[in-house]
Design a protein around this motif. Structure first.
Motif, PDB file in Angstrom:
ATOM      1  N   ALA A  84      29.992  41.738  35.062  1.00 38.91           N
ATOM      2  CA  ALA A  84      30.343  40.545  34.683  1.00 38.91           C
ATOM      3  C   ALA A  84      31.480  40.456  33.837  1.00 38.91           C
ATOM      4  O   ALA A  84      32.295  39.329  33.981  1.00 38.91           O
ATOM      5  N   ARG A  85      31.759  41.590  33.017  1.00 40.81           N
ATOM      6  CA  ARG A  85      32.857  41.576  32.350  1.00 40.81           C
ATOM      7  C   ARG A  85      34.238  41.657  33.065  1.00 40.81           C
ATOM      8  O   ARG A  85      35.320  41.363  32.805  1.00 40.81           O
ATOM      9  N   ARG A  86      34.238  42.172  34.270  1.00 33.56           N
ATOM     10  CA  ARG A  86      35.335  42.204  35.053  1.00 33.56           C
ATOM     11  C   ARG A  86      35.404  41.019  36.316  1.00 33.56           C
ATOM     12  O   ARG A  86      35.849  41.086  37.427  1.00 33.56           O
ATOM     13  N   THR A  87      34.642  39.891  35.757  1.00 32.39           N
ATOM     14  CA  THR A  87      34.604  39.143  36.669  1.00 32.39           C
ATOM     15  C   THR A  87      35.317  37.594  36.206  1.00 32.39           C
ATOM     16  O   THR A  87      35.072  37.347  35.170  1.00 32.39           O
ATOM     17  N   ILE A  88      36.361  36.605  37.042  1.00 32.28           N
ATOM     18  CA  ILE A  88      36.863  35.536  36.571  1.00 32.28           C
ATOM     19  C   ILE A  88      36.642  34.691  37.658  1.00 32.28           C
ATOM     20  O   ILE A  88      36.699  34.770  38.815  1.00 32.28           O
ATOM     21  N   TYR A  89      36.311  33.407  37.131  1.00 34.23           N
ATOM     22  CA  TYR A  89      36.142  32.130  37.842  1.00 34.23           C
ATOM     23  C   TYR A  89      37.506  31.521  37.843  1.00 34.23           C
ATOM     24  O   TYR A  89      37.869  31.211  36.857  1.00 34.23           O
ATOM     25  N   GLY A  90      37.860  30.797  38.820  1.00 30.30           N
ATOM     26  CA  GLY A  90      39.136  29.972  39.044  1.00 30.30           C
ATOM     27  C   GLY A  90      38.533  28.582  39.755  1.00 30.30           C
ATOM     28  O   GLY A  90      38.176  28.626  40.835  1.00 30.30           O
TER      29      GLY A  90
END
Length: 175
Positions: A84-90
């Motif tokens: 989760a720390r290495r996930t980003i939403y756009g």
């Protein structure tokens, strides 16, 4: 909390995925602590499995496999939180994107907003966090899709605010 340099790096990566003329409206990320807490039950299952199977592991091969399975359960919440720390939403003016990175793996999931539902659905979690779902009818096996085929941003710390941003963008697109 995600370090500013790591978050900036992930935001730059998601910005590099934009198509010509596409505009980034919002970026966010899952709350790693919420992900960990949600999977905490795995530790309560894995601990006794390891403890009981370890007692018999010396004499029985199946117990050795049970110890390994129990260890995997014990590690599950931590691994999920790290992911989760290495996930980003756009969210762009055209699509929703989820970029996740781990060691040796990079995955981009993207859904065109023309397929979005009329209303955004929010599944409230603890402390104002939750999940924002806004595209239905996808394959349930697809990443970041629930068992009914709804795609969205999972475990965001400020679900109501994210839902408002997504709904505003969907309303703007519909004119």
């Amino acid at each position: 909390m995600k370090s500013p340099s790591r978050r900036a790096s992930l935001q730059a990566e998601i910005a590099s995925e934009l198509e010509p003329g596409e505009r980034l409206v919002w970026t966010g990320h899952p709350d790693a602590r919420a992900v960990f807490r949600k999977l905490l039950w795995l530790i309560w299952v894995g601990g006794p499995v390891v403890a009981i199977a370890a007692w018999f592991a010396r004499d029985f091969l199946v117990a050795q496999f049970a110890v390994l399975a129990g260890l995997a359960l014990l590690l599950g919440p931590g691994v999920a939180a790290l992911m989760a720390r290495r996930t980003i939403y756009g969210l762009t003016d055209r699509r929703a994107m989820i970029l996740s990175k781990s060691i040796g793996h990079r995955a981009l999931s993207s859904v065109d907003l023309s397929a979005a539902d009329k209303r955004v659905e929010t599944l409230q979690g603890e402390g104002g966090g939750g999940t924002v779902l806004f595209v239905s009818g996808l394959a349930p096996r697809r990443r970041y899709t629930d068992y009914t085929g709804k795609f969205g941003f999972w475990d965001v710390p400020d679900a109501a605010q994210v839902a408002a941003v997504v709904q505003n963008e969907l309303d703007r697109r519909r004119g």
